[in-house]
Write a protein that holds these residues in place. Structure first.
Motif, PDB file in Angstrom:
ATOM      1  N   PHE A   1     -20.484  -0.625  16.638  1.00 54.03           N
ATOM      2  CA  PHE A   1     -21.304   0.418  15.936  1.00 54.03           C
ATOM      3  C   PHE A   1     -22.304   1.192  17.019  1.00 54.03           C
ATOM      4  O   PHE A   1     -23.487   0.984  16.544  1.00 54.03           O
ATOM      5  CB  PHE A   1     -22.362  -0.642  14.054  1.00 54.03           C
ATOM      6  CG  PHE A   1     -21.658  -1.309  13.885  1.00 54.03           C
ATOM      7  CD1 PHE A   1     -21.549  -0.416  12.762  1.00 54.03           C
ATOM      8  CD2 PHE A   1     -20.666  -2.614  13.553  1.00 54.03           C
ATOM      9  CE1 PHE A   1     -20.073  -0.409  11.953  1.00 54.03           C
ATOM     10  CE2 PHE A   1     -19.909  -3.279  12.374  1.00 54.03           C
ATOM     11  CZ  PHE A   1     -19.674  -2.008  11.244  1.00 54.03           C
TER      12      PHE A   1
ATOM     13  N   PRO B   1     -23.247   4.265  19.505  1.00 57.72           N
ATOM     14  CA  PRO B   1     -22.272   5.986  19.120  1.00 57.72           C
ATOM     15  C   PRO B   1     -20.972   6.148  20.085  1.00 57.72           C
ATOM     16  O   PRO B   1     -20.426   7.101  18.789  1.00 57.72           O
ATOM     17  CB  PRO B   1     -23.442   6.488  20.097  1.00 57.72           C
ATOM     18  CG  PRO B   1     -24.897   5.399  19.370  1.00 57.72           C
ATOM     19  CD  PRO B   1     -23.971   4.641  20.357  1.00 57.72           C
TER      20      PRO B   1
ATOM     21  N   PHE C   1     -18.348   4.962  17.317  1.00 61.04           N
ATOM     22  CA  PHE C   1     -19.242   6.047  16.302  1.00 61.04           C
ATOM     23  C   PHE C   1     -18.019   7.928  16.762  1.00 61.04           C
ATOM     24  O   PHE C   1     -17.142   8.361  15.784  1.00 61.04           O
ATOM     25  CB  PHE C   1     -20.006   7.179  15.615  1.00 61.04           C
ATOM     26  CG  PHE C   1     -20.416   6.297  15.323  1.00 61.04           C
ATOM     27  CD1 PHE C   1     -20.861   4.137  14.850  1.00 61.04           C
ATOM     28  CD2 PHE C   1     -22.181   5.774  15.891  1.00 61.04           C
ATOM     29  CE1 PHE C   1     -21.316   2.895  14.256  1.00 61.04           C
ATOM     30  CE2 PHE C   1     -23.346   4.578  14.790  1.00 61.04           C
ATOM     31  CZ  PHE C   1     -22.292   3.697  14.465  1.00 61.04           C
ATOM     32  N   ASP C   2     -17.947   7.918  17.759  1.00 62.48           N
ATOM     33  CA  ASP C   2     -17.026   8.853  18.135  1.00 62.48           C
ATOM     34  C   ASP C   2     -15.847   8.486  17.731  1.00 62.48           C
ATOM     35  O   ASP C   2     -14.228   9.175  17.675  1.00 62.48           O
ATOM     36  CB  ASP C   2     -17.362   9.195  19.957  1.00 62.48           C
ATOM     37  CG  ASP C   2     -18.345  10.544  20.074  1.00 62.48           C
ATOM     38  OD1 ASP C   2     -18.786  11.318  18.794  1.00 62.48           O
ATOM     39  OD2 ASP C   2     -18.713  10.483  20.731  1.00 62.48           O
TER      40      ASP C   2
ATOM     41  N   TYR D   1     -14.356   6.712  15.005  1.00 58.28           N
ATOM     42  CA  TYR D   1     -14.713   6.790  14.153  1.00 58.28           C
ATOM     43  C   TYR D   1     -14.856   8.101  13.417  1.00 58.28           C
ATOM     44  O   TYR D   1     -13.805   8.356  12.183  1.00 58.28           O
ATOM     45  CB  TYR D   1     -15.113   5.536  12.883  1.00 58.28           C
ATOM     46  CG  TYR D   1     -15.319   5.134  13.717  1.00 58.28           C
ATOM     47  CD1 TYR D   1     -13.928   4.105  14.412  1.00 58.28           C
ATOM     48  CD2 TYR D   1     -16.942   3.833  14.414  1.00 58.28           C
ATOM     49  CE1 TYR D   1     -14.941   2.088  15.323  1.00 58.28           C
ATOM     50  CE2 TYR D   1     -17.138   3.067  14.074  1.00 58.28           C
ATOM     51  CZ  TYR D   1     -15.679   1.947  15.338  1.00 58.28           C
ATOM     52  OH  TYR D   1     -16.059   0.689  15.614  1.00 58.28           O
ATOM     53  N   ILE D   2     -15.063   8.759  13.776  1.00 57.93           N
ATOM     54  CA  ILE D   2     -15.138  10.039  13.296  1.00 57.93           C
ATOM     55  C   ILE D   2     -14.197  11.308  12.510  1.00 57.93           C
ATOM     56  O   ILE D   2     -14.489  11.530  11.575  1.00 57.93           O
ATOM     57  CB  ILE D   2     -16.670  11.492  14.333  1.00 57.93           C
ATOM     58  CG1 ILE D   2     -17.429  10.538  13.769  1.00 57.93           C
ATOM     59  CG2 ILE D   2     -15.874  12.881  13.602  1.00 57.93           C
ATOM     60  CD1 ILE D   2     -19.039  11.669  14.513  1.00 57.93           C
TER      61      ILE D   2
ATOM     62  N   MET E   1     -20.555  12.795  17.953  1.00 53.11           N
ATOM     63  CA  MET E   1     -21.844  12.203  18.110  1.00 53.11           C
ATOM     64  C   MET E   1     -23.670  13.709  18.698  1.00 53.11           C
ATOM     65  O   MET E   1     -24.123  13.657  18.156  1.00 53.11           O
ATOM     66  CB  MET E   1     -22.232  11.382  18.936  1.00 53.11           C
ATOM     67  CG  MET E   1     -21.794   9.877  17.722  1.00 53.11           C
ATOM     68  SD  MET E   1     -22.468   9.564  16.178  1.00 53.11           S
ATOM     69  CE  MET E   1     -23.555   9.364  16.366  1.00 53.11           C
TER      70      MET E   1
ATOM     71  N   GLY F   1     -24.176  -1.817   9.458  1.00 47.52           N
ATOM     72  CA  GLY F   1     -23.431  -0.334   9.173  1.00 47.52           C
ATOM     73  C   GLY F   1     -24.788   1.241   8.846  1.00 47.52           C
ATOM     74  O   GLY F   1     -23.846   1.598   8.530  1.00 47.52           O
TER      75      GLY F   1
ATOM     76  N   ASP G   1     -26.519   2.843  11.348  1.00 44.28           N
ATOM     77  CA  ASP G   1     -26.234   4.014  11.964  1.00 44.28           C
ATOM     78  C   ASP G   1     -24.909   5.032  10.956  1.00 44.28           C
ATOM     79  O   ASP G   1     -24.897   5.936  11.188  1.00 44.28           O
ATOM     80  CB  ASP G   1     -26.469   3.755  13.144  1.00 44.28           C
ATOM     81  CG  ASP G   1     -28.091   3.054  13.647  1.00 44.28           C
ATOM     82  OD1 ASP G   1     -28.613   3.948  12.741  1.00 44.28           O
ATOM     83  OD2 ASP G   1     -28.006   3.030  14.849  1.00 44.28           O
ATOM     84  N   LEU G   2     -24.488   3.880  10.765  1.00 39.33           N
ATOM     85  CA  LEU G   2     -22.480   4.702  10.913  1.00 39.33           C
ATOM     86  C   LEU G   2     -23.085   5.694   9.189  1.00 39.33           C
ATOM     87  O   LEU G   2     -22.407   6.538   8.966  1.00 39.33           O
ATOM     88  CB  LEU G   2     -21.663   4.031  10.451  1.00 39.33           C
ATOM     89  CG  LEU G   2     -20.356   3.825  10.025  1.00 39.33           C
ATOM     90  CD1 LEU G   2     -20.173   5.430  11.405  1.00 39.33           C
ATOM     91  CD2 LEU G   2     -19.332   2.943  10.090  1.00 39.33           C
TER      92      LEU G   2
ATOM     93  N   VAL H   1     -24.410   8.639   9.806  1.00 46.79           N
ATOM     94  CA  VAL H   1     -23.437   9.348  11.064  1.00 46.79           C
ATOM     95  C   VAL H   1     -22.205   9.861   9.198  1.00 46.79           C
ATOM     96  O   VAL H   1     -21.709  11.066   9.409  1.00 46.79           O
ATOM     97  CB  VAL H   1     -22.643   8.761  11.940  1.00 46.79           C
ATOM     98  CG1 VAL H   1     -20.779   9.970  12.014  1.00 46.79           C
ATOM     99  CG2 VAL H   1     -23.372   8.504  12.855  1.00 46.79           C
TER     100      VAL H   1
END
Length: 477
Positions: free
Chosen positions: A136, A138, A141-142, A144-145, A318, A419, A421-422, A425
């Motif tokens: 979890f 950043p 996240f890049d 998962y985007i 991100m 989760g 912050d996710l 996003v």
């Protein structure tokens, strides 16, 4: 009401005959009961459990208004102390006095397969949480985007063809496809939507009569839990054979400083917990995003202007999402304003303590009020108004500790949902794809929220949806 009573009676039978949750101390026999917090133990044996089962959000709102930020009650066969507001919530998070270990009713533990993060505490919890948090970041996240964008594109094209539909069932499909993509490597579409039906049955078990029969809600929920665990087991094998850049792929590679990792048994339980948390969190957050923007045209205009200024086209990451400040405020206010989570999981008082001159006996249950904490007017002025401006950076920084707790409070390695912050996003990414090309309006309907565990609009959020042709023409020029 009959169902609520049946659930309570069955759950009480299980709780009172199971030493893991049953209290050995009669709350009415406490010495010096006048120094306990205000509140009511309700009816003999049943306590106030029926009121909680009937409408859990109303339960906390009504008692906050009547008794204040700390009150006693009696739930699932056990005396419980509830904490609402920043100061009280902060005290509730103190592991010197409270633990989540063996603190929740047996059916909740059984559904979550006994040893996932919400049910652990102390060093075991911190150790596992720090491993989970590696998925979890950043940087994660890049990865998962692109998955989020693929799923969004798949369903936006379908909605464009439908034109008019109920959005909540569609967002449930999107949520099922996205959680399946993140946790097993699945692709959007019918197969993932079947997984969503399994998750739906599993989640319903948390409000079902907790008697395990193959044909009833609780029995079906346990069967669905086992189907999800089997799906996760299969995905773990596949990811080891062919590594993927999804959340499961990252979790398989998380490491402690000594190089050790989660065991497969620990991993499957945590992914099961993530299925439970993510599925509802995704479709409910997106439902309220779409409803809010439709109800507040001025907010939709500002959000659209921000998207067209900073990310009018192209894939997202991100770095590009950082400029979407107004959408971030909306994402935060959605989780403060709407009654998504009423309260935390239960904790247990490990030693007698005192708060605001009230004695809190050892062995009692304890719980933190989430939605009520974020609706105190002394912290959030005009709390019943939807105001993204309250999350301007300087105002957000000035909030008291543990006043904004949509995912639980405390430090990242505490019981705060990993989760958080996710979800921010996710809201940004879906909002960008909606606002770049589409318009939507809500026809006349009942938008009142139901009394579900996680309340949603009663009519399913009917929508008229289509391309914003004027905007697309301007972009083409």
């Amino acid at each position: 009401m009959i169902l609520a009573i049946a659930i309570v009676v069955a759950l009480l039978v299980r709780c009172l005959t199971t030493s893991r949750y049953a209290s050995t101390q009669d709350p009415l026999n406490n010495q010096n009961i006048e120094d306990l917090a205000p509140g009511s133990f309700g009816l003999p044996l049943v306590g106030e459990t029926i009121a909680l089962a009937w409408d859990n959000h109303k339960f906390y709102r009504d008692r906050l208004q009547k008794y204040g930020s700390v009150f006693k009650t009696h739930l699932f066969g056990k005396p419980v102390i509830a904490f609402i507001g920043p100061e009280a919530f902060t005290f509730f998070l103190d592991q010197k006095y409270f633990t989540r270990e063996q603190a929740n009713p047996q059916p909740i533990q059984e559904l979550l397969d006994w040893e996932s993060l919400p049910l652990l505490d102390g060093e075991r919890h911190r150790d596992r949480k720090n491993l989970i948090l590696q998925a979890f970041t950043p940087q994660a996240f890049d990865k998962y985007i692109p998955l989020i964008e693929d799923v969004a594109t798949y369903y936006l094209r379908q909605w464009e063809q439908l034109g008019s539909f109920a959005w909540i069932p569609e967002y449930r499909k999107l949520s099922a496809s996205l959680t399946n993509a993140l946790f097993t490597g699945g692709v959007p579409g019918p197969t993932s939507e079947v997984v969503g039906e399994i998750i739906e049955t599993f989640v319903k078990g948390f409000t079902s009569v907790p008697i395990n029969l193959r044909w009833n809600g609780y029995g079906k929920a346990l069967q669905s839990r086992d189907k999800l665990l089997a799906l996760i087991d299969k995905a773990i094998v596949q990811h080891r054979q062919q590594p993927q850049q999804d959340m499961l792929g990252i979790l398989l590679n998380t490491r402690r400083e000594d190089g050790s990792s989660l065991t497969d048994e620990q991993l499957r339980r945590e992914v099961l917990h993530l299925f439970f948390a993510a599925y509802g969190g995704i479709y409910i957050s997106l439902t309220f995003l779409s409803m809010t923007l439709a109800q507040h045209p001025e907010m939709m205009m500002l959000a659209r202007e921000e998207v067209n200024t900073h990310v009018p086209h192209g894939s997202l990451n991100m770095e590009r999402l950082k400029d979407l400040v107004y959408l971030k405020k909306i994402a935060y206010e959605i989780r403060r304003f709407y009654p998504i989570n009423a309260a935390t999981f239960f904790a247990k008082v490990t030693q007698e303590c005192e708060f605001q001159n009230y004695r809190i006996p050892k062995g009692w249950g304890a719980v933190g009020g989430i939605h009520t904490t974020m609706h105190l007017p002394q912290v959030f002025p005009e709390p019943e108004q939807f105001k993204p401006c309250r999350f301007a950076p300087e105002q957000f920084a000035a909030l008291p500790q543990n006043s904004y707790v949509p995912h639980g409070g405390g430090a990242p390695d505490s019981h705060r949902c990993p989760g958080e912050d996710l979800i921010t996003v996710l809201i940004k990414v879906i909002a960008v794809h909606l606002l770049r090309k589409y318009n939507w309006e809500l026809p006349p309907q009942n938008l009142e929220l139901n009394c579900n565990l996680f309340p949603i609009p009663q009519d399913g959020l009917k929508v008229n949806f289509g391309l914003n042709k004027e905007l697309l023409e301007r972009k083409a020029v």
